[in-house]
Structures are given as structure tokens and as C-alpha cells.
Write a protein that holds these residues in place. Structure first.
Motif, PDB file in Angstrom:
ATOM      1  N   VAL A 172      18.384 -54.176 -12.131  1.00 35.91           N
ATOM      2  CA  VAL A 172      18.194 -53.633 -13.483  1.00 35.91           C
ATOM      3  C   VAL A 172      18.157 -54.760 -14.501  1.00 35.91           C
ATOM      4  N   SER A 173      19.038 -55.748 -14.330  1.00 36.64           N
ATOM      5  CA  SER A 173      19.168 -56.743 -15.393  1.00 36.64           C
ATOM      6  C   SER A 173      18.035 -57.776 -15.400  1.00 36.64           C
ATOM      7  N   THR A 174      17.169 -57.765 -14.402  1.00 42.28           N
ATOM      8  CA  THR A 174      16.046 -58.717 -14.472  1.00 42.28           C
ATOM      9  C   THR A 174      15.263 -58.536 -15.769  1.00 42.28           C
ATOM     10  N   VAL A 175      15.042 -57.280 -16.136  1.00 42.35           N
ATOM     11  CA  VAL A 175      14.293 -57.002 -17.365  1.00 42.35           C
ATOM     12  C   VAL A 175      15.009 -57.598 -18.560  1.00 42.35           C
ATOM     13  N   TRP A 176      16.287 -57.363 -18.569  1.00 45.66           N
ATOM     14  CA  TRP A 176      17.103 -57.732 -19.720  1.00 45.66           C
ATOM     15  C   TRP A 176      17.224 -59.255 -19.808  1.00 45.66           C
ATOM     16  N   ILE A 177      17.393 -59.920 -18.650  1.00 47.23           N
ATOM     17  CA  ILE A 177      17.519 -61.376 -18.649  1.00 47.23           C
ATOM     18  C   ILE A 177      16.259 -62.012 -19.212  1.00 47.23           C
ATOM     19  N   SER A 185      23.076 -52.849 -22.026  1.00 46.06           N
ATOM     20  CA  SER A 185      22.929 -51.644 -21.196  1.00 46.06           C
ATOM     21  C   SER A 185      23.158 -51.861 -19.704  1.00 46.06           C
ATOM     22  N   PRO A 186      22.587 -52.911 -19.088  1.00 43.86           N
ATOM     23  CA  PRO A 186      22.821 -53.045 -17.644  1.00 43.86           C
ATOM     24  C   PRO A 186      24.293 -53.227 -17.323  1.00 43.86           C
ATOM     25  N   ILE A 187      25.010 -53.938 -18.198  1.00 42.89           N
ATOM     26  CA  ILE A 187      26.444 -54.162 -17.972  1.00 42.89           C
ATOM     27  C   ILE A 187      27.200 -52.856 -18.148  1.00 42.89           C
ATOM     28  N   THR A 213      17.767 -49.194 -20.386  1.00 46.54           N
ATOM     29  CA  THR A 213      17.543 -50.621 -20.614  1.00 46.54           C
ATOM     30  C   THR A 213      16.081 -50.878 -20.943  1.00 46.54           C
ATOM     31  N   LEU A 214      15.217 -50.236 -20.187  1.00 38.37           N
ATOM     32  CA  LEU A 214      13.790 -50.466 -20.404  1.00 38.37           C
ATOM     33  C   LEU A 214      13.340 -49.894 -21.739  1.00 38.37           C
ATOM     34  N   ARG A 238       5.513 -50.963 -19.711  1.00 37.92           N
ATOM     35  CA  ARG A 238       5.150 -51.216 -18.319  1.00 37.92           C
ATOM     36  C   ARG A 238       6.441 -51.232 -17.507  1.00 37.92           C
ATOM     37  N   ILE A 239       6.423 -50.632 -16.359  1.00 37.65           N
ATOM     38  CA  ILE A 239       7.646 -50.616 -15.543  1.00 37.65           C
ATOM     39  C   ILE A 239       7.613 -51.824 -14.609  1.00 37.65           C
ATOM     40  N   PRO A 240       8.503 -52.802 -14.810  1.00 32.59           N
ATOM     41  CA  PRO A 240       8.511 -53.977 -13.937  1.00 32.59           C
ATOM     42  C   PRO A 240       8.890 -53.577 -12.510  1.00 32.59           C
ATOM     43  N   SER A 241       8.478 -54.382 -11.560  1.00 36.34           N
ATOM     44  CA  SER A 241       8.653 -53.976 -10.169  1.00 36.34           C
ATOM     45  C   SER A 241      10.127 -53.859  -9.791  1.00 36.34           C
ATOM     46  N   ALA A 242      10.976 -54.742 -10.343  1.00 37.50           N
ATOM     47  CA  ALA A 242      12.401 -54.670 -10.002  1.00 37.50           C
ATOM     48  C   ALA A 242      12.971 -53.329 -10.443  1.00 37.50           C
ATOM     49  N   LEU A 243      12.554 -52.915 -11.639  1.00 33.73           N
ATOM     50  CA  LEU A 243      13.059 -51.660 -12.168  1.00 33.73           C
ATOM     51  C   LEU A 243      12.494 -50.479 -11.390  1.00 33.73           C
TER      52      LEU A 243
END
Lengths: 508, 530
Positions: free
Chosen positions: A96-101, A241-243, A365-366, A466-471
Motif C-alpha cells: 500500500v505504501s509504495t504509492v505514498w512513498i 493513511s497506510p500507517i 490512500t490512493l 490510475r491504479i498502480p500495480s502494487a495497489l
């Protein structure tokens, strides 16, 4: 005191070792190769996967003793089932946090190292069979989480969140430590198995009771049970949010694991109203009342929230209340198998909650955009058909949190209500009825999420992100999990409630 | 073919779900929105035809279920996927599958907004509804009972009228509150069975067997509590006065197809549940509380009719008439006579057909004028003669004119109540006559509010210029009404095939309630089967 064989067994703490080493490696790597930070997430995931494999390997038992390290570490179903929850939560949180990072330029390496240390703490909390080990795990977890809550350094809310969490969390730790000391004083041992044997005839019964009360306060803070819940909404709203998703699913489950071990296993039912019988009666009664209060406070307050994260914070309080229902059921269980089933029910409940909760926070988060600006209910107005995938999955998670059939939440609720009703005790029955009424109350705010997304019209423009692949992976896993646990939950529960077969070595 | 008949009920439940998934897949690859309704219609027609296979054996096994499927689901809590039909559920399943294609056709031109989601939700709803009627495991029943809420919630909330959000949330919360208490009662039954026999179970047939044989016994007060927990869930769904307030809102705001399904099938879940679960499981409590239910039913009949009379909105009027009609069903059930209970089941089917048809007719005019205010109309019979004819026939069926279906049901219910001695206080003082007469006034009121509405809407001169250009029913709309009108007449003159099938199951329930009556309820003469 004679020296005994500490019974060193590395296999039994293999998951903990793997996670700890991965954490150290990630931290060092981040120090020496600051340019290639992107890879730390992958490294952490590999570490978590390895730990998961090690759990799968030692799960059936046979090769591992039931306890080792001088009885400090145990290998039982409670530890194993909760470990699954922790690893799943950690892996999903990293994804989840890949987006946020990426979006907020967070120092990824530090974050991943902290997350792994927190996971290590959680694992230790579920496997520790000694008050000291549990406390160690708890502090490792807590300190890492305090920092993570404040990772968004420039944001005032995040700072406030971390500060509050730190101060109140430390207070709770102090209570815990004091309680542990008193229990030690009363029983003369830190080992939970020995405490259980000693409670029927403690050296100082009053001291034991006071110690247990202190422990209830401390754990009450950690699991956010009323009346010790007031820190939750502010901390959850302010943290990234991810935290927040992580804190509501992981550390809470970890606190439940230790809480269960100390109280259900350490302070069991013993005949008579004297000493342990009285102790068991006292804590189950206290927790039953707390469960009712927690559910009611959480749900009623959640109705009034206008911020989605704050709503989910109160909802997490309410869910701690539902889990407490199963907890109390485990505490009064008539037989060992009933007790194991009730513990498995709580673990399954935390698992089902974790899946729906992290899934929700992934989507929030997204959609929340940078610094979680867009987390008011109105920000979700009318996005339903503009972004059907995100909205329908978020609705599914809401329905699972509500406990609608065919979702994980339903099976979880039925499972935790069961042991409480099984006890055939008026207070516990009242508690279940309160839980049911609360479920009905909660329908209002979970449905509100669906209402704003699908039934309301949107006044302003809105572009589907766009929905990233990790998410996408997180959403896929959580959706499948929600349905799988809801329809085929059977297999998981069976696994969770079965004690591993111990190696034929004398315990301790 | 063996496979089909062995798994018939499972197929009926799964086909719509698979269909819904197929719809989504179809839309992803072809993006042809106009195909959606055809595909949905095809699925529902196939389901209807399949459901006719139930007539082969369904309801013919005395005291047993046909097309049974029993496989373990969650072994940890000993719950099984256990389905089957008997005379009680047979017609309700067929009513569901029958009304679905009609509801789909009724939306042919009405759904412009998000057709994919609309049809997908309708199909999911169908699965849940069939599941409710065939489940024989209490937990599985609860599951379908709750699952039916979600699609309806979306249907009202997205495609409903101006006040749809309020109506949708109210609908969901009212129903959820009731059914959650039922869940507690279900789990409690599980443990009582565990304490009595050592094995906990959610299986209805097993539980019933244990209760009948006396293995599982509970005190009178426990029985009352359990009965109330179940009955509350069902009474809200029916809806029984005073739990009816969600109904007018939900009906009025729902899209036409939603109202039709709500009236025809969803309300029946409540009355079905009372008959299927409450009566056999807790007969003593059922007898003890019968006077209360009868009083509430009578209040519902009269109150629903009086409120319907003053409604300015046609759809709201029909919605309140549902409250009155469902009051009749409750009354018949709680008479605990074969006449009354058979009549109640029959009236469930009648109400499904007549009120469903009324909602369709209201939908037709709403599509033309986008209003349902009675005051906006007048003299419609002059411009839309066919529409007026259909409306009057349907209204007559709803009122209970002889030779139409409504008459048979209401007549049987009133005979049942008349013969019943459930309200007997002493050997000489029996309130049954009073109750029957009070309910009878409801029939008169029904004539008043429907005929008065018809007079204002259809007869006289055309008063509103906007109505002058209205076109009469299209072939699609006529085709939609024909099967319903046919059934109204058929069920009015020849009810025997329906009643014969349901007889064994209903009598079994009736005898179960009456058997331990301790003499307070005499076994009334049975309805001759010839």
C-alpha cells in the motif's frame, strides 16, 4: 535457584530471526546505498515471504518443541495464527505504501526498516510466554510505530499524532510494566505457564488482582478499548493513511495476542470464588463491561464523523469491542478445546478485520491524494460509477466491516459471538446482544460510505486515478481474502484452532 | 438430466449470479449496452423454465423436502449448505422466478442510467430471494436473508426517486436490526442443541426433529424470547404494524422493477419465515402470542386501508394497501386452522401477483407523465381505454372480487379465522367472530380506497390537458400484463392445483402448532382433497 537447561532452539524463533535480520539488512543497505532506495520494499517483501515460509514449515510441529528458551517462547496455535495475521498485514502495508512513498517522497529505507522492526515486535508478542519477552516485543513494536506515525515530518497533524501516540503509549507501557511487576510479586514468576499454575494459590492474592487490573489498563490502551480509547481518533486521523491502516490491523492484533495469552492462559478458570476463580471472574466481568462500552462508544461516535479516516478510527475501536466479546468467551471457556476454538475465533476476527481494513486504507490512500487532503466524506461524493473498481471494492470492505454474510466479517462475528453465548452466562449474553445492536448501529455509517459514493451526485470534476500495480495487488488480495474467508473460512478456522503436535521433548 | 434434477435448487441460485458475472464480462468485451436487457431476460426466462421442473416432485412428498442437497459448509460451526423445497416454498420459488422476467421487461425503456449495474443487481437479488425460500440451514437462511438487502439497497439508492437515499438507508437499517436479533436466536438454538445432544447444529430439520422428539426442550420463557427474536425479523419484513414505516418510503422511491419485486417477493420472506421457522420450532410461544399478532394484523388491515385512502400519490396508495393485505396474511396464519393457513399462503401468491401488477401499471403511467399524483389525472379511461381496463381488473383482484384470485385467499382466511378458537378466552367467549368481522371491514375499505382512486383517475372528463395526448399501452406492456391477468382469473376460479401442492406442508405445520394445544385449539375439519 538452580540453573536449568535453557533449551535453545533456533527453529522455534525462525520467523522472528528472519524478520529481524531483514530489518537490519534493509537499514544498513539504506545507509550505504542511498541511491537505490527503491529496492528496500522488495527486500522487505522477500524477508516477509521467507518468514511466512518458515512458519509454514514449523506449523505442523513435530520438528519443534512446544516451548523453548527456558519456556520463554512457545509454539502453539495462538502464536501461529496471529503470526499469519502480522505477516499478512506487514506485506500488504508495504505494498500500500509504495504509492505514498512515491507521492510524498518519504525515506523508504527507514520506513521499511521500521516496519520490519515493528513486525518483529508483533511476532515476539504472540510467541512470548514470559512477561519480559512480551514487554520486549511490545516496546520494539511501539517505538517503531511512534516513529512511523510521525514520518510525515512537515505535517503538523502527523506530528501531533506521533506525539500523542508516544506520550499516551508510554503511559500505557508504564501501566503494563507496573502490572507485570505486581503479578511477578504475587506469583514469583514471569512465566505465564507457571503463573497459570500459581494463580490458584498466589503468595499475595490482592497483589495479583491489582497487577491484573494494571495489565487490563495497559492492554486496554494498546487495543483501544473504552474507556482507554481516546487517543485513537486523533492518532489515526493524523498518521499517514497506510500507517493508520497498519496500526489498526497489526499492533492492535499483536496487543490482542499478548492480552489473550496473559489473561486467558495465565489467569484461567479455577474452581471456587477464591483466588484464581475470583481473579478470572473479575477480569472476565471487567472485560465484558469494557466490551459493551467499547462497541457502543466506537459505533455511536463513528456515526457523527465527517472524515473517513476518523470514522474508520472509531470503527476500529468498535471492532476491538467485538474482538473482546470472543476474548471474554475464551476466558470463561469450559474446556481446553473450547478455549482454543475461542482464541482461534479472535485470531480469525483480527484476520478478517485486517483484510477489510487494509483494503479500505489502500483505496483511501490512493483517493486521499497528497497529505491525505481528500478524506472527508464529501470528497467521495458520486465517484461510484466514475471509478467502479475502487468504489465497489471499497463498498465490499464496508459491508465486510459491517459483517454482512458471504464476507469475512460475517464469519468473524459469528465465531466471536459463539464462545460468549456458549458460556450460558447472563452478562455474556447481554454482551452479545449489545454487540448485535451495535452491528445494527454501525450499518448507518458503513452504508454512508456507499451512499456518498453511489447515491450522491458530484458537483465538481473528478478524474479517476490510475491504479498502480502494487495497489492493484493489494486490492486483489484483500478482495479475494474477504470472499475466501467469508465462504471458505472453514479451512482457516480449522488450521487456527488446531494445536501443533509438540516434539517429544519434555517441556522446560 | 440427472445432474439438473439433483442440483436443481443450486442451479436456480447460482444461475443468476453467474449471469450477473457474465453481464459484466460481456460489457467489458463488447460494450453493447442494448444487449444487456436481452441477456438478463434470457437468464431469467431460463431460470423460470428450470424452476418449473420443481413441479415434478416439489410438494408431493408428505412431510418431507424434495430436491434436497446437503453438503458441509463450515465444519467448525457445523453448518451445512442444506436446501430443499416442500409445498410451502414451492410456489414462492416459482412466484419469484415468474415475476423476474416480467420485472425485467417492465424496465425495457426505463433504465438509462447504468444499465449494467441495474441488471446485475436484479440478478443478484434473484439469487438471494430463491436462496431464502429453499434454505434449510438457519445460518444459510440468514445469509440469504441478509444478502437480499444489498442489491435492493442499491436499486433503491441509485435508481430511485427524489427521496431515495433516505428510503434506501431506512429500508436497510430497519431490516438489518430485526434480522440481527434473529442471528442471536439462531446461535442460541445452536448451543441449546449442543447442550441437549452434544452436537450443535444450525440445521432446521435436525433442530425440528430434536424439538419434536423432546430431546431439545426449553422453558416457556426461553421459547417466548426465541420466538420474539425470530418474529421481530420477519414482522419488520412483512411488515406488520407498527414496523411498517419503512415500506411506503421504500416502495415509493424504488424504481418500478424494484417495487414489483419488493411487493411480490421480498415481503413474502417475512410471512414465509414465520410459517417455516417460528411455528414449527416454537409452537407454544406461537399460540401464546397469537392474540397479539392477530390484533396487530387487524390494526394493520384497518390502519393501512385508512391511510391508503388519503394518499395523494397512487404508488404510495398501493404501498399502504400492501400493509393491509399483508395484515390478512398474518391473520390467516395465526388462526392456526387449515383454512386460514392455506389461505394465508394463497394470499401471499395473490398479493405478489395483484400488487406486483398494480405497481407495474403505476409504472406505465409514470413513464408517460412522470407524476403519480392522483390530482394530475382524471378521465384517463377516455384516452387509454385498455390501460383503464387492465387497471380495473387488477384493482378488483386486489379488492377480492369473486372469481378473481384475491377473493379466494381472503375468503379462506376469514373462514379460517371464523373457525379458529385461538382467541377463545373461555369455552363460551370466543373473540374470533369479532376478529373476523373487524378484518372484514378491511375488505370494504379496500374497495373504498381503490375504487375512489379509480374514479378520480380514470372516470369523468379529461380534466388535465397534458393527459389528452397519452398513448395507450404498447404491445410490450400488454404482453407483460397478460400472464398476470390470466393468473388472476385462473387462480380465482381454479385454486385447487395450488392448494393441493401446499396442503401437506401447511397441514404439517398447522398440526404441529395445534397438536400440543392442550385443548384450547380444536382441530377443525380438514379441507377435503377428494
Amino acid at each position: 535457584m538452580q540453573l536449568s537447561d535453557p533449551n535453545v532452539n533456533l527453529a522455534i524463533i525462525l520467523p522472528e530471526i528472519i524478520i529481524a535480520i531483514t530489518g537490519v539488512v534493509v537499514m544498513l543497505y539504506d545507509c550505504f546505498f542511498p541511491k537505490n532506495r527503491g529496492i528496500t520494499g522488495t527486500m522487505s517483501l522477500i524477508g516477509i515471504a521467507a518468514a511466512a515460509i518458515s512458519i509454514a514449515l514449523i506449523w505442523p510441529g513435530g520438528s519443534v518443541p512446544a516451548s523453548a528458551w527456558g519456556g520463554m517462547i512457545v509454539h502453539d496455535s495462538l502464536r501461529l495464527s496471529f503470526s499469519v495475521v502480522f505477516l499478512l498485514v506487514a506485506a500488504l502495508t508495504i505494498l500500500v505504501s509504495t504509492v505514498w512513498i512515491e507521492r510524498e517522497d518519504v525515506p523508504g529505507g527507514e520506513y521499511h526498516a521500521l516496519l520490519l522492526f515493528a513486525t518483529f515486535g508483533m511476532l515476539l508478542m504472540s510467541s512470548g510466554n514470559d512477561l519480559v519477552v512480551i514487554f520486549l516485543g511490545l516496546e520494539t513494536l511501539s517505538i517503531a510505530t511512534y516513529v512511523m506515525a510521525g514520518l510525515r515530518k512537515s505535517d503538523l497533524k502527523s506530528n501531533e499524532s506521533a506525539m500523542k501516540y508516544f506520550i499516551l503509549g508510554s503511559l500505557a507501557s508504564a501501566f503494563l510494566l507496573y502490572g507485570m511487576a505486581l503479578v511477578y510479586g504475587a506469583t514469583g514468576t514471569m512465566n505465564i505457564t507457571e503463573i497459570a499454575a500459581k494463580v490458584s494459590d498466589p503468595n499475595f492474592p490482592a497483589l495479583l488482582l491489582v497487577g491484573a487490573a494494571m495489565l487490563v489498563v495497559g492492554f486496554g490502551f494498546k487495543v483501544a478499548a473504552a474507556p482507554f480509547h481516546v487517543w485513537t481518533p486523533d492518532v489515526y486521523e493524523g498518521a499517514p493513511s497506510p500507517i493508520t491502516g497498519f496500526m489498526a490491523a497489526g499492533p492492535k492484533a499483536a496487543a490482542f495476542a499478548s492480552f489473550l495469552r496473559i489473561f486467558v492462559i495465565g489467569f484461567p478458570v479455577v474452581g471456587g470464588l477464591e483466588a484464581a476463580g475470583y481473579l478470572n471472574y473479575s477480569w472476565t466481568t471487567a472485560l465484558a463491561v469494557m466490551a459493551i462500552a467499547t462497541m457502543t462508544v466506537g459505533n455511536v461516535a463513528a456515526i457523527m464523523q465527517n472524515n473517513v479516516k476518523r470514522m474508520l478510527a472509531y470503527s476500529s475501536i468498535a471492532h476491538a469491542g467485538y474482538a473482546l466479546v470472543g476474548f471474554v468467551g475464551a476466558g470463561v471457556a469450559a474446556s481446553q478445546s473450547n478455549r482454543d476454538a475461542a482464541i482461534a475465533a479472535v485470531a480469525f476476527y483480527m484476520l478478517s478485520y485486517a483484510v477489510a481494513n487494509i483494503g479500505s486504507f489502500a483505496i483511501i490512500t490512493l483517493l486521499g491524494q497528497k497529505n491525505d487532503r481528500r478524506t472527508e466524506f464529501e470528497d467521495f461524493n458520486g465517484i461510484g460509477f466514475k471509478s467502479p473498481v475502487l468504489s465497489f471494492t471499497l463498498s465490499l470492505f464496508m459491508l465486510s466491516l459491517l459483517g454482512l454474510p458471504l464476507t469475512a466479517g460475517f464469519i468473524g462475528k459469528v465465531l466471536v459471538f459463539r464462545p460468549a453465548l456458549e458460556a450460558n452466562n447472563p452478562l455474556l449474553t447481554v454482551m452479545v446482544v449489545a454487540a448485535v445492536i451495535n452491528t445494527a448501529i454501525s450499518a448507518y455509517y458503513y452504508l454512508r460510505m456507499i451512499v456518498v459514493m453511489f447515491f450522491k451526485e458530484r458537483a465538481t470534476d473528478w478524474v479517476e486515478p490510475r491504479i498502480p500495480s502494487a495497489l492493484a495487488a493489494v486490492i486483489l488480495v484483500t478482495v479475494i481474502g474477504t470472499f475466501y474467508f467469508g465462504i471458505f473460512g472453514n479451512r482457516v478456522i480449522e488450521r487456527f484452532s488446531q494445536q501443533p503436535i509438540a516434539e517429544a521433548v519434555s517441556q522446560r | 438430466m440427472d445432474f439438473v434434477s439433483e442440483n436443481l435448487l443450486t442451479l436456480l441460485i447460482l444461475l443468476p449470479v453467474v449471469g450477473a458475472v457474465g453481464l459484466i464480462a460481456h460489457q467489458m468485451f463488447w460494450k453493447q449496452e442494448e444487449h444487456l436487457k436481452w441477456v438478463t431476460l434470457a437468464i431469467t426466462v431460463v431460470v423460470f423454465l428450470l424452476s418449473l421442473l420443481l413441479l415434478g416432485e416439489g410438494g408431493t412428498k408428505a412431510g418431507g423436502f424434495s430436491f434436497v442437497k446437503n453438503v458441509p459448509w463450515i465444519e467448525a460451526i457445523n453448518t451445512n449448505y442444506h436446501v430443499g423445497v416442500d409445498g410451502l416454498s414451492l410456489w414462492l420459488v416459482i412466484l419469484t422466478t415468474f415475476i423476474m422476467p416480467i420485472a425485467i421487461i417492465s424496465t425495457w425503456h426505463a433504465v438509462e442510467k447504468r444499465p449494467l449495474a441495474f441488471y446485475a443487481f436484479l440478478l443478484l437479488l434473484q439469487s438471494a430471494m430463491i436462496g431464502v425460500f429453499v434454505s434449510l440451514d438457519l445460518l444459510v437462511f440468514y445469509l440469504f436473508f441478509e444478502a437480499s438487502l444489498v442489491p435492493m439497497f442499491f436499486l433503491i439508492g441509485i435508481w430511485g426517486g427524489a427521496n431515495r437515499i433516505y428510503a434506501a438507508v431506512k429500508f436497510f437499517i430497519f431490516t438489518a436490526v430485526g434480522s440481527l436479533l434473529m442471528l442471536v436466536a439462531i446461535i442460541a438454538l445452536y448451543f441449546m442443541h449442543q447442550q441437549a445432544t452434544g452436537v450443535g447444529t444450525f440445521d432446521f430439520v435436525t433442530l425440528l426433529g430434536s424439538i419434536e422428539s423432546g430431546t431439545l426442550a426449553f422453558s416457556a420463557s426461553t421459547g417466548l424470547l426465541l420466538f420474539i427474536a425470530f418474529a421481530l425479523a420477519f414482522s419488520i419484513k412483512v411488515p406488520l404494524f407498527p414496523f411498517h414505516t419503512w415500506l411506503p418510503d421504500a416502495h415509493t422511491e424504488a424504481p418500478t422493477a424494484g417495487s414489483v419485486i419488493l411487493a411480490a417477493v421480498l415481503l413474502k420472506m417475512g410471512t414465509y419465515g414465520l410459517m417455516r421457522f417460528n411455528f414449527p420450532l416454537f409452537p407454544e410461544a406461537a399460540r401464546e402470542l397469537a392474540p397479539i399478532f392477530i390484533i396487530l394484523a387487524i390494526i394493520g388491515i384497518i390502519y393501512g386501508a385508512l391511510v391508503a385512502m388519503v394518499q395523494p400519490d397512487v404508488k404510495r396508495l398501493v404501498a399502504y394497501s400492501s400493509v393491509a393485505h399483508m395484515g390478512f396474511v398474518i391473520l390467516g396464519m395465526f388462526s392456526f386452522t387449515e383454512w386460514g393457513m392455506q389461505g394465508a399462503l394463497y394470499q401471499m401468491l395473490n398479493h405478489g401477483i395483484s400488487t406486483g401488477a398494480l405497481f407495474l401499471l403505476v409504472g406505465f403511467i409514470y413513464e408517460r407523465r412522470h407524476t403519480r399524483e392522483i390530482s394530475e389525472f382524471g378521465g384517463l379511461a377516455n384516452v387509454m381505454p385498455l390501460y383503464a381496463t387492465f387497471f380495473v381488473i387488477t384493482a378488483m383482484s386486489s379488492i377480492g372480487l369473486p372469481f378473481l384470485n384475491g377473493f379466494v385467499g381472503e375468503f379462506m382466511i376469514m373462514i379460517g379465522m371464523w373457525k379458529s378458537s385461538i382467541l377463545a378466552v373461555t369455552a363460551t367467549a370466543n373473540w374470533n367472530y369479532i376478529a373476523t368481522m373487524a378484518a372484514g371491514t378491511g375488505v370494504i375499505f379496500a374497495a373504498v380506497y381503490l375504487l375512489w382512486m379509480i374514479q378520480r383517475v380514470f372516470f369523468g372528463k379529461v380534466t388535465n390537458e397534458k393527459n389528452r395526448g397519452l398513448v395507450d399501452l404498447s404491445p410490450r406492456e400488454i404482453g407483460l400484463m397478460i400472464p398476470l391477468l390470466f393468473l388472476m382469473v385462473f387462480m380465482g376460479v381454479y385454486p385447487r392445483p395450488f392448494l393441493d401442492r401446499s396442503r401437506d406442508a401447511v397441514v404439517a405445520i398447522q398440526e404441529r402448532v395445534v397438536k400440543q394445544a392442550g385443548g384450547t385449539v380444536e382441530v377443525v375439519e380438514t379441507f377435503e382433497k377428494e
